[in-house]
Design an enzyme around this catalytic site. Structure first.
Site: not given
Ligand code: GLN
Length: 486
Positions: A75, A150, A174
């Protein structure tokens, strides 16, 4: 591409070379990227050099580890020395880290072959990978749909066989939510099990790095390689790491019956009927495999989302203060003095969602509001943690759906942040409590889209989590199905 163990056998039996395996992955990337856009950077030369080094070791008769020669995606919020690390943000467009994250360092030492840096929502804020400043990744099961987020690039790359395994980060879901959307296995470890050194911080008290794979075993092998204490991360735990992959068995193998709790609050309103059906079947399957099933109520679970959307933006607003045009990446040219340089750099460099989070966080932390929002959220966080502790007095692991729906179409939720946030309803409480959670395939809906089952473990309960997930996986064939794009 095959599993880690199969590829490992091919390598040591000299049926294929690491360079050939890397070339296969790179070829697939070349063919599929125009459709999928999982990668922000493809590191072809480095990958081939890393693979050649593995082949040399094999030729010299040296022993190689399981991950040697295995193509992996990383990532793009993990710092890789000398290789652009953008966090899918304009503000870090030209950022080339002068240092390596602990996890990628460990993987390089293990001989893993990094094929590229994967796409994400800008600074890991989002649930669809549509917040990337560069490209929208497609879901390999239906390219009109999102891969989740994400870590959408990492999930899509594994689902489409562009690499064997990948790393993501999980602050509120995410890893698990995109794993669910893309029909792969994704795991968020206990907070502190994996070093965050070199992970670009979003919300530091919630962020954890974790593995994606097509099978539970592959994710267990990858976690094994990255877990462990690191003096560079003050929140890193000093604990012995069990051999996760070696302890996998086709059944539960506990002295007494395995007790599985079903979180009752996750069923009902908002849950897609086909997701509910698949998860219910999976729970019955677990029972057939010998587990005792107990309904468990976690009353504070429903406060997870509002609590998270105070704590995560608060921490993000502090963490993102460092992008001021002085130290990293972008510096706006349209400024006449220092203050206007800060302002224009941040206005031009951050996308809408990141700005929204910075504003919410700054507000929640400001004098006069701190007690009402941030402090209150921290108290509710404790209640959520206590709910889990109580549940684990009665059961060994908890199960629920990973996400309320299957993958949605690109653009469907971009104008409605709240409906986007609802995606993480079932994953967020796990981060707030610092627990490990895994998502694995448990079926498909009538559109042919994958459905994920989430299993949640006790603090440092990874070994048991993998065992339960593996036993379920081996009694099904979901993980053997592949998307047509591949
Ligand atoms: N969707 C969640 C957010 O936007 C979690 C994102 C994540 O786990 N990095 O904060």
């Amino acid at each position: 591409m095959s599993s880690i163990r199969k590829l490992h056998e091919q390598l040591i039996n000299k049926e294929s070379s690491a360079v050939e395996i890397a070339q296969d992955a790179l070829k697939r990337i070349e063919v599929l990227e125009p459709k999928l856009r999982s990668f922000l950077t493809i590191t072809k030369e480095q990958a081939l050099a890393q693979a050649a080094a593995v082949d040399q070791k094999i030729a010299a008769g040296e022993e190689i580890g399981l991950l040697a020669g295995i193509p992996i995606g990383i990532k793009d919020n993990l710092c890789t020395k000398g290789i652009t690390t953008t966090c899918a943000s304009r503000i870090l467009e030209n950022f080339i880290p002068p240092y390596e994250s602990t996890v990628t360092q460990k993987l390089a030492q293990a001989g893993a072959v990094m094929v590229g840096k994967t796409n994400l929502d800008e600074f890991a804020m989002g649930s669809s990978t549509e917040n990337s400043a560069y490209q929208v990744t497609a879901n390999p099961w239906d390219i009109s749909r999102v891969p989740g987020g994400s870590s959408g690039g990492s999930a899509a790359a594994v689902a489409a066989d562009e690499c064997v395994v990948s790393l993501g980060s999980d602050t509120g879901g995410s890893i698990r939510q995109p794993a669910s959307f893309c029909g792969v296995v994704g795991m968020k470890p206990t907070y502190g099990l994996v070093s965050r050194y070199g992970l670009v911080a979003y919300a530091s008290s919630l962020d954890q790095i974790g593995p994606f794979g097509r099978t539970v075993e592959d994710t267990a092998i990858l976690l094994q390689a990255i877990a462990g204490h690191d003096p560079q991360d003050s929140t890193s735990l000093k604990v012995a790491i069990p051999n996760y992959a070696d302890s996998l068995k086709p059944d539960f193998q506990t002295r007494r019956k395995l007790r599985i709790g079903v979180i009752t609050e996750t069923f009902g309103e908002g849950l897609d009927a086909e997701v509910e059906e698949a998860v219910t079947k999976a729970i019955n399957q677990l029972q057939e495999l010998g587990a005792e099933i107990h309904p468990i109520s976690c009353p504070s679970f429903r406060y997870g989302l509002p609590t998270y959307y105070i704590i995560a933006p608060s921490e993000a607003s502090a963490n993102l203060a460092r992008y001021d045009g002085v130290k990293y990446g972008l510096r706006s040219e349209d400024a006449s003095n220092l203050i206007s340089m800060y302002k224009t750099t941040r206005s031009q460099g951050f996308g809408a969602e990141v700005k929204r989070r910075i504003m919410i966080g700054t507000y929640a932390l400001s004098a006069g509001y701190y007690d009402a929002y941030y402090l209150k959220a921290q108290k509710v966080r404790t209640l959520i943690k206590q709910d889990f502790e109580k549940a684990f007095e009665k059961v060994d692991v908890l199960v629920c759906p990973t996400a309320p729906t299957t993958a949605f179409t690109a653009g469907e939720k971009t104008t409605d942040p709240l409906s986007m946030y609802l995606n993480d309803l079932m994953t967020i409480p796990v981060n707030l409590a610092g627990l490990p959670g895994i998502s694995l395939p448990c079926g498909f809906d009538s559109k042919g889209l994958p459905i994920g089952l989430q299993i949640i473990g006790k603090v440092l309960g990874e070994e048991q989590l993998f065992q339960v997930a593996h036993a379920y996986e081996q009694s099904t064939s979901w993980h053997l199905q592949k998307p047509k794009v591949a």
